[in-house]
Design a protein around this motif. Structure first.
Motif, PDB file in Angstrom:
ATOM      1  N   ALA A 160       0.835  -1.215   0.000  1.00 31.44           N
ATOM      2  CA  ALA A 160       0.000   0.000   0.000  1.00 31.44           C
ATOM      3  C   ALA A 160       0.863   1.257   0.000  1.00 31.44           C
ATOM      4  N   LYS A 161       1.675   1.381  -1.069  1.00 26.85           N
ATOM      5  CA  LYS A 161       2.571   2.535  -1.111  1.00 26.85           C
ATOM      6  C   LYS A 161       1.807   3.838  -1.312  1.00 26.85           C
ATOM      7  N   ASP A 162       2.323   4.911  -0.710  1.00 25.45           N
ATOM      8  CA  ASP A 162       1.716   6.244  -0.843  1.00 25.45           C
ATOM      9  C   ASP A 162       0.272   6.283  -0.382  1.00 25.45           C
ATOM     10  N   SER A 163      -0.081   5.401   0.503  1.00 26.55           N
ATOM     11  CA  SER A 163      -1.459   5.433   1.019  1.00 26.55           C
ATOM     12  C   SER A 163      -1.537   6.418   2.172  1.00 26.55           C
ATOM     13  N   ARG A 164      -2.772   6.893   2.415  1.00 21.98           N
ATOM     14  CA  ARG A 164      -2.955   7.894   3.462  1.00 21.98           C
ATOM     15  C   ARG A 164      -4.170   7.600   4.319  1.00 21.98           C
ATOM     16  N   ASN A 165      -4.029   7.886   5.604  1.00 22.33           N
ATOM     17  CA  ASN A 165      -5.195   7.818   6.490  1.00 22.33           C
ATOM     18  C   ASN A 165      -5.221   9.045   7.378  1.00 22.33           C
TER      19      ASN A 165
END
Lengths: 251, 144
Positions: B45-50
């Protein structure tokens, strides 16, 4: 309409008296102004009259149209026709301006046994009043006072006053934090609500508000009591000379 | 005395995935409310954001709110943010509402609904209306 006799009050947990025997009568249809040095008890008077927690009445009485208000809860005093325009209006995140006003109007109507205002009636009324105060539709939808400028907050107070149609309006330093234009707008809003069945108690530090909201009577409050009462010229005297002469007179 | 321990699990498996969590917890009486949130960013899950926002509202002086974030990140480009706020129903807000004619219960219900607005607004209308009523009913008698 409003009769205050020998009202004494202190902060709930302290012995120090802030109000030391206030005597004041405001008749329907009149505008009374209260001026006085900082710490004289002007805001305390407005809080004690509106029933804010934290104050204890230690003597005297206050009646609105012959009904003792000191025995009533805050919301009962509101339904009886008392309105306080706050010096620092409170923000209520997430609660739209319209929703707040409609809840308030209907809560008071219900308490008085009157019919609630229908949504369409309410919308029509709010829009008309908001227009004269230059409050746009967007501001009506925003959460109450959140992010409002000083002028917007004060205009919002006047809008609420217009919608609630109170009998006795106490304006606590309504001009504080306002520029000249905002103050004129607020004053116009207040003047538009003048009525023979309504009375105003305007608490202010500055004469300039009283140029726009011309008072019938001016009181000087000091050390928890009204020490001098006169006509509009008394405010001019204070503006010119400050309070020291008057305070010396009554000492 | 109620204890509620609830929360969310957000699992990111793919690249550039984004998620937002808004949790509004209200405690009254002697209740303890805990939000337990898991945000898991897997290796791929590269460059994922939460972004997680956990807001707690305390009514009265005998209740509590707790937040327990679990953050598991298995790659070096994910971004996980967690913000928590705790507030109480302000006495000044209640006085303002009461001076306008609402009684204490009505005032608290109004302020609480305002607090939950972000979440209620995202619900389907029929559910949101019931949720609002439910909040008012749950608050009955727990104030003052």
């Amino acid at each position: 309409m409003l009769e205050i006799k020998d009202l004494c009050a202190s902060l709930a947990d302290e012995e120090k008296q802030i109000l030391k025997g206030v005597n004041l009568t405001v008749e329907a249809g009149k505008v009374h102004a209260i001026m006085g040095p900082n710490g004289s008890g002007k805001s305390t008077l407005s809080y004690v009259l509106s029933g804010k927690d934290g104050y204890e009445v230690t003597g005297g009485s206050a009646a609105l149209d012959d009904e003792d208000i000191l025995e009533m809860e805050t919301e009962e005093r509101a339904a009886a026709g008392l309105f306080l325009a706050f010096q620092y209006p409170i923000e209520i995140p997430g609660v739209g301006n319209m929703v707040f006003m409609r809840t308030a109007v209907n809560a008071q109507r219900k308490a008085r046994g009157e019919e609630e205002m229908s949504a369409t009636e309410f919308l029509k009324e709010v829009r008309a009043r908001a227009k004269t105060l230059k409050i746009d539709a967007d501001m009506l939808k925003r959460p109450v006072n959140v992010g409002f400028s000083g002028g917007e907050k004060k205009r919002n107070e006047i809008l609420q006053m217009a919608m609630l149609e109170p009998k006795m309006c106490i304006l606590d330093e309504t001009d504080s934090g306002l520029d000249v234009d905002a103050m004129k707008l607020v004053a116009e809003g207040v003047n538009a609500l003048r009525d023979k069945g309504r009375a105003f108690l305007v608490i202010t530090h500055y004469q300039r508000l009283l140029d726009h909201i011309k008072p019938d009577v001016v009181h000087i409050m000091a050390e928890g009591r009204i020490v001098k009462t006169g006509g509009p010229e008394l405010a001019l005297e204070v503006e010119q000379n400050g309070y020291s002469d008057i305070l010396a007179e009554v000492a | 005395m109620q204890q509620a321990d609830t929360g969310t699990k957000m699992v990111h498996l793919g690249k550039n995935t984004k998620s937002r969590i808004v949790s509004k917890g209200i405690s009254a009486g002697k209740a303890q409310n805990t939000y337990r949130g898991l945000v898991s960013m897997h290796q791929k899950a590269k460059d994922s954001r939460n972004y997680t926002q956990c807001d707690s509202l305390l009514i009265g002086g005998n209740c509590g709110a707790h937040t327990v974030p679990y953050i598991e990140v298995k790659n070096n480009s994910s971004r996980v943010e967690h913000e928590a706020t705790t507030s109480k129903v302000d006495d000044e807000q209640l006085f303002y509402c009461r001076q306008r004619g609402m009684d204490e219960e009505e005032a608290v219900a109004l302020v609480v609904n305002g607090f939950c607005k972000d979440v209620l607004q995202a619900l389907p209308m029929e559910f949101a209306m019931e949720a609002q009523q439910l909040v008012a009913i749950s608050l009955e008698g727990s104030v003052g």
